[in-house]
Design an enzyme around this catalytic site. Structure first.
Site, PDB file in Angstrom:
ATOM      1  N   PHE A 105       0.744  -1.297  -0.204  1.00 44.52           N
ATOM      2  CA  PHE A 105      -0.004  -0.143  -0.040  1.00 44.52           C
ATOM      3  C   PHE A 105       0.825   1.298   0.181  1.00 44.52           C
ATOM      4  CE2 PHE A 105       0.668  -0.116   4.788  1.00 44.52           C
ATOM      5  CZ  PHE A 105       0.951   1.273   4.949  1.00 44.52           C
ATOM      6  N   LYS A 128      -1.257  -7.052  -9.243  1.00 49.96           N
ATOM      7  CA  LYS A 128      -2.271  -7.331  -8.188  1.00 49.96           C
ATOM      8  C   LYS A 128      -1.886  -6.134  -7.149  1.00 49.96           C
ATOM      9  CE  LYS A 128      -3.009  -8.419  -4.555  1.00 49.96           C
ATOM     10  NZ  LYS A 128      -3.695  -7.333  -3.364  1.00 49.96           N
ATOM     11  N   CYS A 138       9.592   1.712   3.429  1.00 54.01           N
ATOM     12  CA  CYS A 138      10.417   0.623   3.859  1.00 54.01           C
ATOM     13  C   CYS A 138      11.904   1.226   3.991  1.00 54.01           C
ATOM     14  CB  CYS A 138      10.320  -0.338   2.771  1.00 54.01           C
ATOM     15  SG  CYS A 138      11.041   0.002   1.131  1.00 54.01           S
TER      16      CYS A 138
END
Ligand code: NAD
Length: 495
Positions: free
Chosen positions: A149, A173, A281
């Site tokens: 996300f 996806k 991240c």
């Protein structure tokens, strides 16, 4: 309430599973839409269309593919703000940050424009008498991308831009939390002239992911997300015979040595810890202050916190937006309580400074005297909670990083070039910053962590991305000697 559909074969396709997932505007806390969740059959149809498109797409010339990548680059560039606004609406990050995200994704598209050069092989003339040997790289087939996300535009670009340029077809996806940017990108790719079926989007949850992992026509799979899911993707995908790169979570440490420029280090820590509300991240999660750097650094960080404006990402005054969901916001806030219970000092509690309303806000938060036993140290918090650890020596700081299960990014702040060089040699992490807090590699290098931050051996984008999305072939050739050949070529043969 906006419905968000799949994109398959060059058009929007409404889901047929009957299942949807809500999409929220994190700044208001209100649901803005719902996204279709694909069944295994719906995933199978998208893969079949991508498989069919592969036959002709891999034959398209390099010149034409490069031209298309340039067209895509122009359209994404033109619509940068439109994409960024979608990111703000569903992810919550502030508009300037969202624009930065698209810019970093564009770099990878620009890199992929060089595909004719990137796919050049090697040639050895006269490897043996009359024998030539050369290498070529060919696309692998249908590639799947499963994305997190926190970078809903950029991380998909890390994958689809090189994969498509290499001649593969693609099934994306995206995260079900902020899926609209992927559909908008698909429309741009079609407008750029990409043939239908080359780029497809299926929305979904574990059901869709498992269908991709098990599908025999998916040749390669790129994943970016949390470590437990990355491990699952790698193990399941490889068990089904696929080539897999699975990038996982992180706990990034920033070492500050006593000789560092403390003001520069404090600026860096604040922007790297709280930018994008810590949902990166590569965010700095822990500052490791060595020796007497600690007190000055904590004072400098604390001074900066009240100046950070938290609010709706569309408000130009906002510097930090909300977290992506209410549940995530509550989980992140819980580390302030567990930190306090386990002995950390809470120097800033973002619950007290969060804007009013139903948005999923948490203000900037700071924990001091964090130790390795605390949950706030052991877990990837993924929110605006910065921890400060204090150690006496460089060796202790290095050991902290090398003992940590993750190994994504890290940074050292010092004026000593010799120590910095030693650090880059010693440290167990894939991306190292020297007086640079978030060392995300530029597009012509590859991005990837070590240890629990990456499963598989290929880093993403850059040269390793091209390698991952192609397979090698070596041709050994011998031709009849024209001087002795019996074939009549219709003109005299001379040597
Ligand atoms: P996530 O692992 O929850 O989800 C990532 C993707 O996996 C999504 O598309 C999601 O739908 C799917 N997924 C979730 N649960 C699944 C399951 N049980 N089975 C199969 N698929 C599943 O990650 P997230 O919360 O979306 O993103 C945040 C995480 O991603 C953080 O851990 C962050 O560090 C990591 N991340 C890593 C990098 C990197 O480059 N290493 C970059 C960005 C984000």
């Amino acid at each position: 309430m906006t419905p968000i559909h799949h994109w398959v074969g060059g058009r929007s396709v409404a889901g047929t599973s009957g299942l949807t997932s809500p999409v929220f505007n994190p700044a208001t806390g209100r649901q803005s839409g719902f996204v279709d969740l694909a069944s295994g059959d719906e995933v199978g149809r998208a893969v079949a269309i991508a498989r069919e498109a592969f036959g002709s797409w891999r034959s398209v010339s390099l010149a034409k593919r490069a031209e298309l990548m340039f067209n895509i680059r122009e359209l994404v560039h033109t619509h940068k703000q439109d994409i960024a606004k979608l990111l703000v609406a569903e992810h919550g990050k502030v508009l300037s940050d969202a624009m930065g995200e698209v810019t970093r994704g564009l770099e990878v598209i620009e890199f992929a424009c060089g595909i004719p050069t990137l796919l050049k092989g090697e040639f050895s003339e006269q490897a043996s008498t009359g024998v030539d040997v050369y290498s070529i790289r060919q696309p692998v087939g249908v590639v799947a991308g499963i994305t997190p996300f926190n970078f809903p535009a950029m991380v998909p670009m890390w994958m689809w831009a090189p994969a498509i340029a290499c001649g593969n077809t693609f099934v994306l996806k995206p995260s079900e939390k902020d899926p609209s940017a992927s559909v908008f990108t698909a429309e741009l790719l079609k407008e750029a002239g990409l043939p239908d079926g080359v780029f497809n989007v299926v929305h979904g949850d574990k059901v869709a992911v498992d269908a991709l992992l098990e599908h025999p026509d998916i040749a390669a799979l790129s994943f970016v997300g949390s470590t437990p899911i990355a491990r699952y993707i790698y193990e399941t995908g490889t068990r089904h015979g696929k080539r897999v790169q699975a990038l996982g979570g992180a706990k990034n440490h920033m070492i500050v040595l006593p000789d560092a420029d403390i003001e520069m280090a404090a600026d860096a820590a604040v922007s790297a810890a709280y930018g994008s509300a810590g949902e990166r991240c590569m965010a700095v999660s822990v500052v490791v202050a060595v020796g007497d750097a600690g007190d000055a650094l904590v004072t400098a960080i604390k001074e900066r916190l009240p100046k950070i404006t938290v609010g709706d990402g569309m408000d130009p005054a906002s510097e930090m937006g909300p977290l992506v969901t209410q549940a995530h916001r509550d989980k992140v806030a819980s580390y302030l309580d567990s930190g306090a219970q386990q002995g950390a000092s809470v120097l800033a509690d973002g619950r007290q400074t969060a804007p009013e309303g139903d948005g999923f806000f948490l203000g900037v938060s700071l924990l001091d005297n964090v130790t390795t036993e605390m949950d706030a140290y052991r877990d990837e918090i993924f929110g605006p909670v910065l921890g400060v650890m204090r150690v006496d020596t460089y060796d202790e700081a290095l050991k902290l990083i090398n003992d940590n299960p993750y190994g994504n990014g890290t940074a050292i702040f010092t004026r000593d070039g010799g120590v910095a060089r030693q650090f880059q040699f010693d440290v167990e992490a894939g991306m190292v910053g020297i007086n640079v807090p978030i060392p995300v590699p530029v597009a012509y290098y590859s991005f990837g962590g070590w240890n629990a931050s990456l499963f598989g051996d290929s880093h993403i984008y850059g040269p390793e991305g091209i390698h991952f999305y192609t397979r090698g072939k070596v041709v050994t050739s011998r031709w009849p000697d024209p001087a002795t050949s019996k074939v009549d070529l219709g003109f005299p043969q001379t040597r």
